[in-house]
Write an enzyme that holds these catalytic residues in place. Structure first.
Site, PDB file in Angstrom:
ATOM      1  N   SER A  38      -1.525 -24.466  11.167  1.00  0.00           N
ATOM      2  CA  SER A  38      -0.791 -24.830  12.397  1.00  0.00           C
ATOM      3  C   SER A  38       0.640 -24.311  12.441  1.00  0.00           C
ATOM      4  CB  SER A  38      -0.779 -26.341  12.562  1.00  0.00           C
ATOM      5  OG  SER A  38      -2.019 -26.779  13.043  1.00  0.00           O
ATOM      6  N   LYS A  70       1.312 -21.764  15.024  1.00  0.00           N
ATOM      7  CA  LYS A  70       1.371 -22.125  16.453  1.00  0.00           C
ATOM      8  C   LYS A  70       2.782 -22.006  17.035  1.00  0.00           C
ATOM      9  CE  LYS A  70      -2.458 -25.426  15.926  1.00  0.00           C
ATOM     10  NZ  LYS A  70      -2.759 -26.867  15.777  1.00  0.00           N
ATOM     11  N   TYR A  78      -7.411 -17.208  17.723  1.00  0.00           N
ATOM     12  CA  TYR A  78      -6.836 -18.437  17.148  1.00  0.00           C
ATOM     13  C   TYR A  78      -7.168 -18.563  15.651  1.00  0.00           C
ATOM     14  CZ  TYR A  78      -6.326 -23.443  16.234  1.00  0.00           C
ATOM     15  OH  TYR A  78      -5.986 -24.653  15.664  1.00  0.00           O
ATOM     16  N   TYR A 119       2.723 -33.411  13.806  1.00  0.00           N
ATOM     17  CA  TYR A 119       1.632 -34.166  14.432  1.00  0.00           C
ATOM     18  C   TYR A 119       2.148 -35.537  14.881  1.00  0.00           C
ATOM     19  CZ  TYR A 119      -0.628 -30.695  11.402  1.00  0.00           C
ATOM     20  OH  TYR A 119      -0.966 -29.550  10.736  1.00  0.00           O
ATOM     21  N   VAL A 123      -2.399 -27.637   7.850  1.00  0.00           N
ATOM     22  CA  VAL A 123      -3.334 -28.349   6.976  1.00  0.00           C
ATOM     23  C   VAL A 123      -3.538 -27.677   5.626  1.00  0.00           C
ATOM     24  CG1 VAL A 123      -4.678 -29.655   8.660  1.00  0.00           C
ATOM     25  CG2 VAL A 123      -5.324 -27.316   8.133  1.00  0.00           C
TER      26      VAL A 123
END
Ligand code: GLN
Length: 315
Positions: free
Chosen positions: A69, A72, A199, A251, A269
């Site tokens: 992530s 992103k 992705y 998160y 992660v």
């Protein structure tokens, strides 16, 4: 920047690392992407780079890991550079969810059904669809080239084992993407599997702490390379990215991290955390054992310890 600041941090790192590494036992290495589970649970490494290229490292700093992530933040920036603010925020919102990063709950509950923000999986999948390029290969390649430039490392590449593992196990991400297609956020001309492929590839780019500390330093310097003076990312887009990092980067533990550490950050992660001290440092940690919110247990502990000791909080 004063050199002695970095030296004081360097002197404290072995003790801090020793203390924090012990906390990794309470976490678990991610296994929903099977390939990720191969990383050592008790590993912990850190790299801090300052504006004049001064660098301190400690622990398992050479452990390679995939961005997951963390990518992103930078695909968001590239999408903003490709499309501008208005087009991007017609497709993703600006608010935290309070839900898990791969939740689909709010896509159906709230109108319009656009993802709440670009750092949850649904939002990042939409962002992948906005990257310029004539084919999925070209889009993925543009992302990789951009990441190579901002990490100052032209050797970084997709870890094909993680990519294959992620693609084969991505039932949840597929569900999110097909849902987004059904409600028109991914438009008719968008091929869902192609977007997902872009992705998966950017999530599977392999790095070390040094690579992402450099990426973080660029954000700390508002998008201008502190060594060459080249403006690589418009300041406004860095501002947007850093704001999302504060509100959604960890998160649904972003509030806790803002209170405990007080810096913009993004975790993945794989156990990586990218963070920064505005105007001063790019910081990266890796510790594969995750807490229940999906953040590195020992990594968060280490950043809390350093923030308290060196008064890092922006607030
Ligand atoms: N590639 C991962 C996924 O799609 C990224 C999630 C994360 O790092 N939180 O689930």
């Amino acid at each position: 920047m004063k050199l002695e600041d970095l030296q004081a941090i360097n002197a404290f790192l072995p003790e801090a690392l020793h203390m924090c590494r012990a906390t990794a036992v309470s976490g678990e290495v991610a296994s929903y992407i099977p390939e990720l589970s191969k990383k050592p649970k008790e590993a912990l490494g850190i790299c801090i780079i300052d504006r004049s290229n001064g660098c301190v490292t400690a622990g398992d700093v050479d452990l390679p890991f995939t961005l997951q992530s963390i990518s992103k933040v930078f695909t968001l920036i590239l999408a903003l550079m490709d499309n501008g603010e208005e087009a991007v925020f017609a497709k993703v919102g600006k608010e935290p969810t309070g839900d898990d990063f791969n939740s689909m709950l709010k896509l159906e509950l709230v109108e319009p059904g656009i993802p709440f923000n670009p750092l949850i999986n649904a939002g990042a999948i939409v962002i992948s669809s906005l990257i310029a390029g004539n084919s999925p290969q070209e889009k993925a390649d543009r992302i990789l080239q951009f990441f190579r430039k901002i990490s100052h490392n032209h050797a970084i590449h997709v870890d094909m084992d993680v990519y294959a593992s992620e693609s084969a196990s991505a039932h949840r991400n597929r569900s999110l993407a097909y849902f987004l297609k059904d409600n028109g956020v991914l438009t008719d001309e968008v091929d869902v599997e192609e977007v997902l492929d872009v992705y998966f590839r950017h999530c599977s780019i392999e790095v070390t702490c040094k690579d992402i500390a450099r990426m973080a330093l660029l954000l700390a310097c508002d998008g201008t390379d502190p060594v060459t003076g080249e403006n690589i990312i418009p300041r406004r887009y860095v501002q947007i990215a850093k704001t999302f990092m504060i509100t959604c980067g960890m998160y649904n533990a972003s509030g806790e991290f803002a209170i405990g550490v007080g810096l913009p950050a993004k975790s993945g992660v794989s156990g990586g955390i990218l963070t920064l001290l505005p105007g001063r440092y790019g910081i990266a940690v890796v510790g594969p054992a995750l807490n229940s919110k999906g953040n590195s247990v020992a990594g968060v502990h280490l950043l809390e310890t350093l923030s308290a000791k060196f008064n890092w909080s922006m607030f």
